[in-house]
Design an enzyme around this catalytic site. Structure first.
Site, PDB file in Angstrom:
ATOM      1  N   HIS A   1       7.627  -0.877  -6.093  1.00  0.00           N
ATOM      2  CA  HIS A   1       6.185  -0.775  -6.352  1.00  0.00           C
ATOM      3  C   HIS A   1       5.906  -0.545  -7.828  1.00  0.00           C
ATOM      4  O   HIS A   1       6.723   0.012  -8.554  1.00  0.00           O
ATOM      5  CB  HIS A   1       5.511   0.283  -5.456  1.00  0.00           C
ATOM      6  CG  HIS A   1       5.792   1.712  -5.787  1.00  0.00           C
ATOM      7  ND1 HIS A   1       5.916   2.689  -4.826  1.00  0.00           N
ATOM      8  CD2 HIS A   1       5.962   2.368  -6.972  1.00  0.00           C
ATOM      9  CE1 HIS A   1       6.143   3.852  -5.413  1.00  0.00           C
ATOM     10  NE2 HIS A   1       6.176   3.690  -6.706  1.00  0.00           N
TER      11      HIS A   1
ATOM     12  N   ASN B   1      11.231   1.033  -4.050  1.00  0.00           N
ATOM     13  CA  ASN B   1      10.948  -0.164  -3.247  1.00  0.00           C
ATOM     14  C   ASN B   1      10.298  -1.266  -4.079  1.00  0.00           C
ATOM     15  O   ASN B   1       9.790  -2.236  -3.536  1.00  0.00           O
ATOM     16  CB  ASN B   1      10.056   0.193  -2.050  1.00  0.00           C
ATOM     17  CG  ASN B   1       8.700   0.762  -2.480  1.00  0.00           C
ATOM     18  OD1 ASN B   1       8.363   0.771  -3.661  1.00  0.00           O
ATOM     19  ND2 ASN B   1       7.922   1.239  -1.518  1.00  0.00           N
TER      20      ASN B   1
ATOM     21  N   ASP C   1      -3.306   5.405 -11.298  1.00  0.00           N
ATOM     22  CA  ASP C   1      -3.539   5.730  -9.888  1.00  0.00           C
ATOM     23  C   ASP C   1      -3.827   7.214  -9.691  1.00  0.00           C
ATOM     24  O   ASP C   1      -3.636   8.023 -10.597  1.00  0.00           O
ATOM     25  CB  ASP C   1      -2.353   5.279  -9.020  1.00  0.00           C
ATOM     26  CG  ASP C   1      -0.992   5.573  -9.654  1.00  0.00           C
ATOM     27  OD1 ASP C   1      -0.926   6.423 -10.556  1.00  0.00           O
ATOM     28  OD2 ASP C   1      -0.006   4.960  -9.240  1.00  0.00           O
TER      29      ASP C   1
ATOM     30  N   GLU D   1       2.295  -1.128  -3.097  1.00  0.00           N
ATOM     31  CA  GLU D   1       3.491  -1.132  -2.259  1.00  0.00           C
ATOM     32  C   GLU D   1       3.877  -2.565  -1.886  1.00  0.00           C
ATOM     33  O   GLU D   1       3.059  -3.485  -2.034  1.00  0.00           O
ATOM     34  CB  GLU D   1       3.230  -0.318  -0.990  1.00  0.00           C
ATOM     35  CG  GLU D   1       2.874   1.155  -1.255  1.00  0.00           C
ATOM     36  CD  GLU D   1       4.089   2.021  -1.613  1.00  0.00           C
ATOM     37  OE1 GLU D   1       5.055   1.519  -2.220  1.00  0.00           O
ATOM     38  OE2 GLU D   1       4.063   3.214  -1.283  1.00  0.00           O
TER      39      GLU D   1
HETATM   40  C1  F6R Z   1       2.857   6.707 -11.147  1.00  0.00           C
HETATM   41  C2  F6R Z   1       3.055   5.436 -10.475  1.00  0.00           C
HETATM   42  C3  F6R Z   1       4.338   5.093  -9.784  1.00  0.00           C
HETATM   43  C4  F6R Z   1       5.594   5.604 -10.489  1.00  0.00           C
HETATM   44  C5  F6R Z   1       6.837   5.213  -9.707  1.00  0.00           C
HETATM   45  C6  F6R Z   1       8.097   5.743 -10.364  1.00  0.00           C
HETATM   46  O1  F6R Z   1       1.567   6.793 -11.730  1.00  0.00           O
HETATM   47  O2  F6R Z   1       2.168   4.672 -10.431  1.00  0.00           O
HETATM   48  O3  F6R Z   1       4.422   3.697  -9.655  1.00  0.00           O
HETATM   49  O4  F6R Z   1       5.632   5.069 -11.782  1.00  0.00           O
HETATM   50  O5  F6R Z   1       6.749   5.712  -8.411  1.00  0.00           O
HETATM   51  O6  F6R Z   1       8.064   7.126 -10.316  1.00  0.00           O
HETATM   52  P1  F6R Z   1       9.133   8.001 -11.134  1.00  0.00           P
HETATM   53  O7  F6R Z   1       8.863   7.737 -12.582  1.00  0.00           O
HETATM   54  O8  F6R Z   1       8.820   9.433 -10.770  1.00  0.00           O
HETATM   55  O9  F6R Z   1      10.481   7.553 -10.710  1.00  0.00           O
END
Ligand code: F6R
Length: 235
Positions: free
Chosen positions: A131, A129, A63, A136
């Site tokens: 995701h 959440n 992303d 989301e």
């Molecule tokens: C990042 C992504 C997100 C993160 C998720 C967890 O490229 O796609 O889904 O993997 O928000 O983030 P952290 O690892 O910072 O807790």
């Protein structure tokens, strides 16, 4: 789904790194699906420090924020450069272009990249959440690469990387859930109590678009690397 319980971020990094090394050793042109965020940073550190030979490896990132230029310190392009791409040299790297004039065309282009370079191992973090990528809650399980509006909870969680709350982007371009599920193998990283509710839903809740990560229970080859804190709400 397999679950590997680790005691520290160092143990997580070693386990994740070893799996990547194995894939890179056994395939002629491996394709790694990359994530940003805190979870994979220890793995990337080991890849840098060991000067891992990735000259035959292709990467495809999950992303990117919309309207954050690639050279801006908060872009995922910049994150990946700092963490990996400036240190070890891959055969090819791909990230979505969140600055594209036509974002719908950019989504289609990215899906073509994924068709051309099917992901061998997708690294995933998990949002508080539930995701995965920036899919989301409520995102269709059949979604392909698309533009998404970030929830307030995700913007709040990512606030730590920005100077001001209002600097946190509102939209992102992300691989869809169906795009992620096409990966041959998936490694999901989830550490700490902040992830406990999402991990409980992932492992024990109903498979529902309300918690995107739950779809992973239908994937044939998923390893979850986690710790007791993240498992603390599980029965
Ligand atoms: C990042 C992504 C997100 C993160 C998720 C967890 O490229 O796609 O889904 O993997 O928000 O983030 P952290 O690892 O910072 O807790």
């Amino acid at each position: 789904m397999k679950i590997l319980i680790v005691n520290s971020n160092e143990e997580l990094a070693k386990a994740g790194y070893n799996w990547i090394v194995e894939i890179l050793r056994t395939q002629s042109t491996p394709v790694l699906g990359m994530a940003t965020g805190s979870s994979p940073m220890g793995i990337y550190k080991l890849m840098r420090e060991n000067h891992l030979d990735v000259s035959h490896t292709v990467t495809v990132n999950l992303d990117e924020y919309i309207n954050v230029p690639a050279n801006h310190e908060n872009s995922y392009h910049c994150f990946m450069k700092k963490q990996l791409f400036d240190h070890i040299s891959f055969k090819k790297i791909f990230l979505p272009n969140g600055m594209a004039e036509n974002l719908q065309e950019e989504c289609l282009r990215y899906e073509q990249v994924l068709d051309e370079y099917p992901v061998d191992l997708q690294i995933l973090g998990i949002g508080e959440n539930g995701h995965i990528g920036f899919n989301e809650p409520g995102t269709s399980f059949s979604s392909r690469t698309h533009v998404i509006q970030l929830t307030e909870s995700t913007r709040h969680a990512n606030r730590r990387f920005f100077n001001h709350e209002h600097d946190v982007p509102t939209h992102a371009i992300t691989m869809g859930i169906a795009s992620i599920m096409k990966a041959k193998r998936i490694m999901l990283l989830a550490m700490g109590t902040a992830k406990a509710s999402a991990v409980r839903q992932l492992l024990e809740g109903p498979i529902t678009e309300k918690c995107p990560a739950t779809i992973l229970r239908e994937h044939p080859d998923v390893l979850i690397i986690t710790d007791q804190q993240a498992l603390s709400l599980c029965s």
